[in-house]
Design a protein around this motif. Structure first.
Motif, PDB file in Angstrom:
ATOM      1  N   MET A   1      27.170  21.729  37.837  1.00  0.00           N
ATOM      2  CA  MET A   1      27.796  20.721  38.693  1.00  0.00           C
ATOM      3  C   MET A   1      27.408  20.974  40.142  1.00  0.00           C
ATOM      4  SD  MET A   1      31.486  19.717  37.160  1.00  0.00           S
ATOM      5  CE  MET A   1      31.570  18.872  35.593  1.00  0.00           C
ATOM      6  N   ASN A   2      27.886  20.136  41.037  1.00  0.00           N
ATOM      7  CA  ASN A   2      27.414  20.175  42.407  1.00  0.00           C
ATOM      8  C   ASN A   2      28.161  21.143  43.310  1.00  0.00           C
ATOM      9  OD1 ASN A   2      25.902  18.147  41.423  1.00  0.00           O
ATOM     10  ND2 ASN A   2      26.544  16.577  42.868  1.00  0.00           N
ATOM     11  N   THR A   3      29.111  21.930  42.761  1.00  0.00           N
ATOM     12  CA  THR A   3      29.908  22.788  43.618  1.00  0.00           C
ATOM     13  C   THR A   3      30.100  24.151  42.988  1.00  0.00           C
ATOM     14  OG1 THR A   3      32.217  22.743  42.941  1.00  0.00           O
ATOM     15  CG2 THR A   3      31.342  20.698  43.726  1.00  0.00           C
ATOM     16  N   THR A   4      30.666  25.066  43.769  1.00  0.00           N
ATOM     17  CA  THR A   4      30.916  26.414  43.278  1.00  0.00           C
ATOM     18  C   THR A   4      32.290  26.540  42.638  1.00  0.00           C
ATOM     19  OG1 THR A   4      31.764  27.056  45.442  1.00  0.00           O
ATOM     20  CG2 THR A   4      29.424  27.445  45.012  1.00  0.00           C
ATOM     21  N   HIS A   5      33.032  25.435  42.561  1.00  0.00           N
ATOM     22  CA  HIS A   5      34.412  25.504  42.072  1.00  0.00           C
ATOM     23  C   HIS A   5      34.526  25.233  40.573  1.00  0.00           C
ATOM     24  CE1 HIS A   5      35.594  25.886  46.161  1.00  0.00           C
ATOM     25  NE2 HIS A   5      35.256  24.659  46.488  1.00  0.00           N
ATOM     26  N   GLN A   6      33.434  25.364  39.859  1.00  0.00           N
ATOM     27  CA  GLN A   6      33.467  25.060  38.433  1.00  0.00           C
ATOM     28  C   GLN A   6      34.298  26.082  37.657  1.00  0.00           C
ATOM     29  OE1 GLN A   6      29.643  24.850  36.601  1.00  0.00           O
ATOM     30  NE2 GLN A   6      30.432  24.202  34.629  1.00  0.00           N
ATOM     31  N   ASP A   7      35.143  25.609  36.800  1.00  0.00           N
ATOM     32  CA  ASP A   7      35.946  26.432  35.900  1.00  0.00           C
ATOM     33  C   ASP A   7      35.741  25.887  34.502  1.00  0.00           C
ATOM     34  OD1 ASP A   7      37.848  27.642  34.335  1.00  0.00           O
ATOM     35  OD2 ASP A   7      39.491  27.384  35.750  1.00  0.00           O
ATOM     36  N   GLN A   8      35.107  26.694  33.647  1.00  0.00           N
ATOM     37  CA  GLN A   8      34.743  26.212  32.316  1.00  0.00           C
ATOM     38  C   GLN A   8      35.967  25.866  31.464  1.00  0.00           C
ATOM     39  OE1 GLN A   8      31.794  25.418  31.469  1.00  0.00           O
ATOM     40  NE2 GLN A   8      30.609  26.365  33.117  1.00  0.00           N
ATOM     41  N   SER A   9      37.152  26.386  31.843  1.00  0.00           N
ATOM     42  CA  SER A   9      38.352  26.075  31.073  1.00  0.00           C
ATOM     43  C   SER A   9      38.901  24.689  31.411  1.00  0.00           C
ATOM     44  CB  SER A   9      39.439  27.128  31.337  1.00  0.00           C
ATOM     45  OG  SER A   9      39.896  27.044  32.682  1.00  0.00           O
ATOM     46  N   GLN A  10      38.446  24.119  32.520  1.00  0.00           N
ATOM     47  CA  GLN A  10      38.899  22.788  32.915  1.00  0.00           C
ATOM     48  C   GLN A  10      38.235  21.714  32.068  1.00  0.00           C
ATOM     49  OE1 GLN A  10      37.988  23.786  37.235  1.00  0.00           O
ATOM     50  NE2 GLN A  10      39.555  22.213  37.493  1.00  0.00           N
ATOM     51  N   ASN A  36      37.505  18.441  36.202  1.00  0.00           N
ATOM     52  CA  ASN A  36      36.186  18.325  36.820  1.00  0.00           C
ATOM     53  C   ASN A  36      35.692  16.904  36.589  1.00  0.00           C
ATOM     54  OD1 ASN A  36      35.977  21.030  37.697  1.00  0.00           O
ATOM     55  ND2 ASN A  36      35.389  21.666  35.627  1.00  0.00           N
ATOM     56  N   LEU A  37      34.768  16.450  37.415  1.00  0.00           N
ATOM     57  CA  LEU A  37      34.343  15.054  37.353  1.00  0.00           C
ATOM     58  C   LEU A  37      32.829  14.903  37.289  1.00  0.00           C
ATOM     59  CD1 LEU A  37      36.677  13.509  40.107  1.00  0.00           C
ATOM     60  CD2 LEU A  37      36.999  13.407  37.619  1.00  0.00           C
ATOM     61  N   VAL A  38      32.399  13.941  36.504  1.00  0.00           N
ATOM     62  CA  VAL A  38      31.037  13.417  36.583  1.00  0.00           C
ATOM     63  C   VAL A  38      31.188  11.973  37.026  1.00  0.00           C
ATOM     64  CG1 VAL A  38      28.915  12.867  35.351  1.00  0.00           C
ATOM     65  CG2 VAL A  38      30.201  14.930  34.746  1.00  0.00           C
ATOM     66  N   LEU A  39      30.716  11.665  38.214  1.00  0.00           N
ATOM     67  CA  LEU A  39      30.909  10.341  38.806  1.00  0.00           C
ATOM     68  C   LEU A  39      29.590   9.587  38.842  1.00  0.00           C
ATOM     69  CD1 LEU A  39      33.237  11.331  41.791  1.00  0.00           C
ATOM     70  CD2 LEU A  39      33.877  10.644  39.467  1.00  0.00           C
ATOM     71  N   VAL A  40      29.620   8.370  38.317  1.00  0.00           N
ATOM     72  CA  VAL A  40      28.417   7.543  38.225  1.00  0.00           C
ATOM     73  C   VAL A  40      28.619   6.269  39.031  1.00  0.00           C
ATOM     74  CG1 VAL A  40      26.830   6.334  36.671  1.00  0.00           C
ATOM     75  CG2 VAL A  40      27.989   8.427  35.902  1.00  0.00           C
ATOM     76  N   ASP A  41      27.653   5.968  39.879  1.00  0.00           N
ATOM     77  CA  ASP A  41      27.694   4.727  40.646  1.00  0.00           C
ATOM     78  C   ASP A  41      26.291   4.456  41.185  1.00  0.00           C
ATOM     79  OD1 ASP A  41      30.439   3.226  42.008  1.00  0.00           O
ATOM     80  OD2 ASP A  41      28.469   2.660  42.778  1.00  0.00           O
ATOM     81  N   ILE A  78      21.879   8.992  31.695  1.00  0.00           N
ATOM     82  CA  ILE A  78      23.144   9.645  32.061  1.00  0.00           C
ATOM     83  C   ILE A  78      23.505  10.715  31.033  1.00  0.00           C
ATOM     84  CG2 ILE A  78      25.644   9.297  32.291  1.00  0.00           C
ATOM     85  CD1 ILE A  78      24.923   6.440  33.351  1.00  0.00           C
ATOM     86  N   PHE A  79      23.425  10.347  29.765  1.00  0.00           N
ATOM     87  CA  PHE A  79      23.756  11.279  28.681  1.00  0.00           C
ATOM     88  C   PHE A  79      22.857  12.504  28.722  1.00  0.00           C
ATOM     89  CE2 PHE A  79      23.471  12.605  24.157  1.00  0.00           C
ATOM     90  CZ  PHE A  79      24.801  12.921  23.947  1.00  0.00           C
ATOM     91  N   SER A  80      21.564  12.275  28.932  1.00  0.00           N
ATOM     92  CA  SER A  80      20.605  13.374  28.986  1.00  0.00           C
ATOM     93  C   SER A  80      20.894  14.300  30.164  1.00  0.00           C
ATOM     94  CB  SER A  80      19.179  12.815  29.096  1.00  0.00           C
ATOM     95  OG  SER A  80      18.237  13.856  29.236  1.00  0.00           O
ATOM     96  N   GLU A  81      21.206  13.730  31.329  1.00  0.00           N
ATOM     97  CA  GLU A  81      21.493  14.545  32.514  1.00  0.00           C
ATOM     98  C   GLU A  81      22.752  15.381  32.312  1.00  0.00           C
ATOM     99  OE1 GLU A  81      21.931  14.048  37.359  1.00  0.00           O
ATOM    100  OE2 GLU A  81      20.931  12.484  36.181  1.00  0.00           O
TER     101      GLU A  81
END
Length: 267
Positions: A1-10, A36-41, A78-81
């Motif tokens: 993801m794009n940040t250092t705040h990733q928590d795999q339990s989330q 955590n979020l995956v945002l598409v636009d 999107i799915f592949s990414e």
């Protein structure tokens, strides 16, 4: 993801059309609940702002994917990414969509084909791709954003109303198919909502919209989010909208169509 705040339990929610309106408000709600979020636009600049702001504000990880969903290859991309990033999607929110306004025979064909691609084909394709893993895991949630437009024909927005009818029917059908799998499907059917949608479609001066007090996107999103968490299949925000839907079911179809035409016309 794009940040250092990733928590795999989330858990992680993927939201399309995440930069504004209902989609943005849903992103805020998921983030507030530590998803955590995956945002598409398609709007990369705005998406980048959100991807920078949310990790600081909510202490979550955010991955942004800039994608034009009217392109047929978008769902697979999107799915592949997401797969390549090693992200498991726990909640899929198919929120992206747009409308057209005017007489069907006068509206540009390519615009309406693109609308069908976004509102119907992309939604179906993304659901197909992510649902298989959810079923294998025995858990997951899908939120599809439809509209009260789904419950009747819509002269002057004929194709848009038809796409939303598809989303409603499709969502209710697969919700039934998925009973007992641990995966739930919720379809959100808001009425007219205060957003830039009406200006973009050119219907801001219609009787349906002009001078009317509309429900705000935050309220719609909260009701949809609550319904999703409660495993409701159908969510219609607002007593007035629920009542109108029931009236539509009882009234003669031809009469309903004429009334909708009248409401859609410019004052």
């Amino acid at each position: 993801m794009n940040t250092t705040h990733q928590d795999q339990s989330q858990k992680t929610a993927l939201i399309t059309g995440a930069c504004s309106g209902i989609g943005y408000q849903l992103a805020c709600l998921f983030a507030s609940d530590n998803y955590n979020l995956v945002l598409v636009d398609r709007w990369g600049e705005k998406l980048a702002e959100i991807a920078e702001e949310f990790p600081k504000k909510f202490r979550i990880a955010v991955k942004s994917i800039v994608k034009d969903l009217s392109t047929s290859t978008s769902p697979e991309e999107i799915f592949s990414e997401v797969r390549c990033s090693g992200i498991q999607i726990d909640v899929l929110v198919n929120n992206a969509g747009f409308g057209t306004y005017g007489l069907f025979h006068e509206i540009d064909l390519m615009t309406e084909l693109e609308m069908m691609q976004v509102n119907v084909v992309c939604l179906t394709h993304l659901t197909k791709l992510f649902l298989k893993d959810m079923v294998k895991q025995g858990r997951g949630k899908i939120l599809n954003v439809s509209s009260t437009a789904a419950f009747q024909p819509g002269p002057l927005m004929a194709v848009y109303f038809a796409t939303k009818a598809y989303v409603l029917s499709f969502s209710e059908a697969i919700a039934n198919e998925l009973e007992g799998t641990g995966v739930t499907v919720t379809v959100l059917c808001p009425g007219p909502t205060a957003s830039a949608f009406h200006e973009r479609t050119g219907m801001a001066d219609s009787k349906l919209v002009k001078g009317k007090k509309m429900m705000d996107a935050q309220t719609v999103a909260q009701l949809g989010y609550s319904g999703l968490l409660a495993n409701k299949t159908l969510v219609i925000p607002g007593v007035k909208n629920k009542l109108l839907v029931e009236i539509v079911k009882l009234a003669p179809r031809e009469q309903v169509t004429r009334i909708v035409r009248s409401m859609q016309e410019v004052k």
